[in-house]
Design a protein around this motif. Structure first.
Motif, PDB file in Angstrom:
ATOM      1  N   LEU A  47     -41.888  44.527  11.691  1.00  0.00           N
ATOM      2  CA  LEU A  47     -42.103  45.707  10.858  1.00  0.00           C
ATOM      3  C   LEU A  47     -41.327  46.922  11.341  1.00  0.00           C
ATOM      4  O   LEU A  47     -41.136  47.876  10.584  1.00  0.00           O
ATOM      5  N   GLU A  48     -40.862  46.896  12.579  1.00  0.00           N
ATOM      6  CA  GLU A  48     -40.020  47.980  13.085  1.00  0.00           C
ATOM      7  C   GLU A  48     -38.582  47.838  12.588  1.00  0.00           C
ATOM      8  O   GLU A  48     -37.826  48.793  12.617  1.00  0.00           O
ATOM      9  N   ILE A  49     -38.222  46.640  12.128  1.00  0.00           N
ATOM     10  CA  ILE A  49     -36.849  46.355  11.718  1.00  0.00           C
ATOM     11  C   ILE A  49     -36.683  46.384  10.202  1.00  0.00           C
ATOM     12  O   ILE A  49     -35.709  46.917   9.693  1.00  0.00           O
ATOM     13  N   ILE A  50     -37.633  45.807   9.494  1.00  0.00           N
ATOM     14  CA  ILE A  50     -37.515  45.726   8.042  1.00  0.00           C
ATOM     15  C   ILE A  50     -38.081  46.986   7.392  1.00  0.00           C
ATOM     16  O   ILE A  50     -38.958  47.632   7.965  1.00  0.00           O
ATOM     17  N   PRO A  51     -37.603  47.335   6.209  1.00  0.00           N
ATOM     18  CA  PRO A  51     -37.972  48.629   5.612  1.00  0.00           C
ATOM     19  C   PRO A  51     -39.211  48.607   4.729  1.00  0.00           C
ATOM     20  O   PRO A  51     -39.238  49.270   3.706  1.00  0.00           O
ATOM     21  N   PHE A  52     -40.233  47.834   5.082  1.00  0.00           N
ATOM     22  CA  PHE A  52     -41.450  47.878   4.290  1.00  0.00           C
ATOM     23  C   PHE A  52     -42.687  47.594   5.132  1.00  0.00           C
ATOM     24  O   PHE A  52     -42.594  47.226   6.287  1.00  0.00           O
ATOM     25  N   SER A  53     -43.857  47.774   4.507  1.00  0.00           N
ATOM     26  CA  SER A  53     -45.142  47.669   5.206  1.00  0.00           C
ATOM     27  C   SER A  53     -45.586  46.217   5.358  1.00  0.00           C
ATOM     28  O   SER A  53     -45.002  45.309   4.769  1.00  0.00           O
ATOM     29  N   SER A  55     -48.319  44.821   4.140  1.00  0.00           N
ATOM     30  CA  SER A  55     -48.779  44.249   2.876  1.00  0.00           C
ATOM     31  C   SER A  55     -47.604  43.832   1.994  1.00  0.00           C
ATOM     32  O   SER A  55     -47.641  42.783   1.344  1.00  0.00           O
ATOM     33  N   THR A  56     -46.542  44.611   2.004  1.00  0.00           N
ATOM     34  CA  THR A  56     -45.345  44.245   1.243  1.00  0.00           C
ATOM     35  C   THR A  56     -44.679  43.025   1.859  1.00  0.00           C
ATOM     36  O   THR A  56     -44.197  42.147   1.131  1.00  0.00           O
ATOM     37  N   LEU A  57     -44.674  42.942   3.164  1.00  0.00           N
ATOM     38  CA  LEU A  57     -44.111  41.777   3.840  1.00  0.00           C
ATOM     39  C   LEU A  57     -44.806  40.504   3.365  1.00  0.00           C
ATOM     40  O   LEU A  57     -44.153  39.546   2.943  1.00  0.00           O
ATOM     41  N   TRP A  58     -46.135  40.486   3.398  1.00  0.00           N
ATOM     42  CA  TRP A  58     -46.879  39.297   3.009  1.00  0.00           C
ATOM     43  C   TRP A  58     -46.759  39.022   1.515  1.00  0.00           C
ATOM     44  O   TRP A  58     -46.719  37.870   1.086  1.00  0.00           O
ATOM     45  N   ARG A  59     -46.672  40.061   0.702  1.00  0.00           N
ATOM     46  CA  ARG A  59     -46.463  39.866  -0.730  1.00  0.00           C
ATOM     47  C   ARG A  59     -45.106  39.211  -0.983  1.00  0.00           C
ATOM     48  O   ARG A  59     -44.983  38.283  -1.774  1.00  0.00           O
ATOM     49  N   ARG A  60     -44.076  39.658  -0.271  1.00  0.00           N
ATOM     50  CA  ARG A  60     -42.745  39.068  -0.423  1.00  0.00           C
ATOM     51  C   ARG A  60     -42.717  37.623   0.093  1.00  0.00           C
ATOM     52  O   ARG A  60     -42.019  36.790  -0.470  1.00  0.00           O
ATOM     53  N   VAL A  61     -43.466  37.326   1.136  1.00  0.00           N
ATOM     54  CA  VAL A  61     -43.551  35.944   1.625  1.00  0.00           C
ATOM     55  C   VAL A  61     -44.180  35.067   0.548  1.00  0.00           C
ATOM     56  O   VAL A  61     -43.675  33.977   0.248  1.00  0.00           O
ATOM     57  N   ALA A  68     -40.515  32.709   5.011  1.00  0.00           N
ATOM     58  CA  ALA A  68     -41.888  32.392   5.404  1.00  0.00           C
ATOM     59  C   ALA A  68     -41.975  32.280   6.924  1.00  0.00           C
ATOM     60  O   ALA A  68     -41.032  31.825   7.573  1.00  0.00           O
ATOM     61  N   PRO A  69     -43.098  32.696   7.490  1.00  0.00           N
ATOM     62  CA  PRO A  69     -43.269  32.583   8.938  1.00  0.00           C
ATOM     63  C   PRO A  69     -43.605  31.153   9.344  1.00  0.00           C
ATOM     64  O   PRO A  69     -43.893  30.300   8.514  1.00  0.00           O
ATOM     65  N   THR A  70     -43.566  30.924  10.640  1.00  0.00           N
ATOM     66  CA  THR A  70     -43.932  29.643  11.224  1.00  0.00           C
ATOM     67  C   THR A  70     -45.238  29.833  11.980  1.00  0.00           C
ATOM     68  O   THR A  70     -45.392  30.799  12.727  1.00  0.00           O
ATOM     69  N   LYS A  71     -46.161  28.937  11.792  1.00  0.00           N
ATOM     70  CA  LYS A  71     -47.439  28.987  12.505  1.00  0.00           C
ATOM     71  C   LYS A  71     -47.230  28.285  13.847  1.00  0.00           C
ATOM     72  O   LYS A  71     -47.088  27.069  13.908  1.00  0.00           O
ATOM     73  N   ARG A  85     -32.341  37.380  10.035  1.00  0.00           N
ATOM     74  CA  ARG A  85     -30.956  37.866  10.021  1.00  0.00           C
ATOM     75  C   ARG A  85     -30.244  37.455   8.737  1.00  0.00           C
ATOM     76  O   ARG A  85     -29.522  38.247   8.132  1.00  0.00           O
ATOM     77  N   GLN A  86     -30.459  36.214   8.314  1.00  0.00           N
ATOM     78  CA  GLN A  86     -29.836  35.743   7.076  1.00  0.00           C
ATOM     79  C   GLN A  86     -30.333  36.566   5.893  1.00  0.00           C
ATOM     80  O   GLN A  86     -29.561  36.959   5.020  1.00  0.00           O
ATOM     81  N   TRP A  87     -31.634  36.844   5.847  1.00  0.00           N
ATOM     82  CA  TRP A  87     -32.194  37.667   4.764  1.00  0.00           C
ATOM     83  C   TRP A  87     -31.574  39.055   4.784  1.00  0.00           C
ATOM     84  O   TRP A  87     -31.219  39.588   3.733  1.00  0.00           O
ATOM     85  N   LEU A  88     -31.444  39.652   5.969  1.00  0.00           N
ATOM     86  CA  LEU A  88     -30.815  40.973   6.069  1.00  0.00           C
ATOM     87  C   LEU A  88     -29.379  40.937   5.564  1.00  0.00           C
ATOM     88  O   LEU A  88     -28.946  41.851   4.849  1.00  0.00           O
ATOM     89  N   ASP A  89     -28.640  39.895   5.912  1.00  0.00           N
ATOM     90  CA  ASP A  89     -27.269  39.762   5.427  1.00  0.00           C
ATOM     91  C   ASP A  89     -27.234  39.686   3.905  1.00  0.00           C
ATOM     92  O   ASP A  89     -26.396  40.315   3.259  1.00  0.00           O
TER      93      ASP A  89
END
Length: 95
Positions: A47-53, A55-61, A68-71, A85-89
């Protein structure tokens, strides 16, 4: 019996290991900020790197517009740095 007083303990983090980087790597690392080149990153650091909160992170996932994250265990979820990194690119964040 003398009364013992408990001294407050302060825990400090060990200083981060500094890894020297070559000149060609410097602009790439500056673009991504604190995102490691490989491995996993937890939500707090992400969350320090990407430009959203969060709740927005989980909504986008959920909408599959963010990787998607890995458990890693029952209580540990993290994202692969390479996927982030690929998503940022793809978003134009690493120009």
């Amino acid at each position: 019996m003398p009364q013992r007083t408990q001294q407050p303990t302060t825990q400090t983090k060990a200083p981060a290991k500094v890894i020297p980087i070559s000149q060609p790597q410097a602009p790439l690392l500056a673009t991504y900020g604190a995102l490691p080149a490989t491995g996993f990153i937890r939500q707090r650091e992400l969350l320090e790197i990407i430009p959203f909160s969060a709740s927005t992170l989980w909504r986008r996932v959920r909408m599959a517009t963010f990787p998607a994250p890995t458990k890693l265990s029952e209580r540990v979820t993290a994202w692969q740095c390479e996927a982030v990194r690929q998503w940022l690119d793809e978003q134009g964040g690493a120009q």
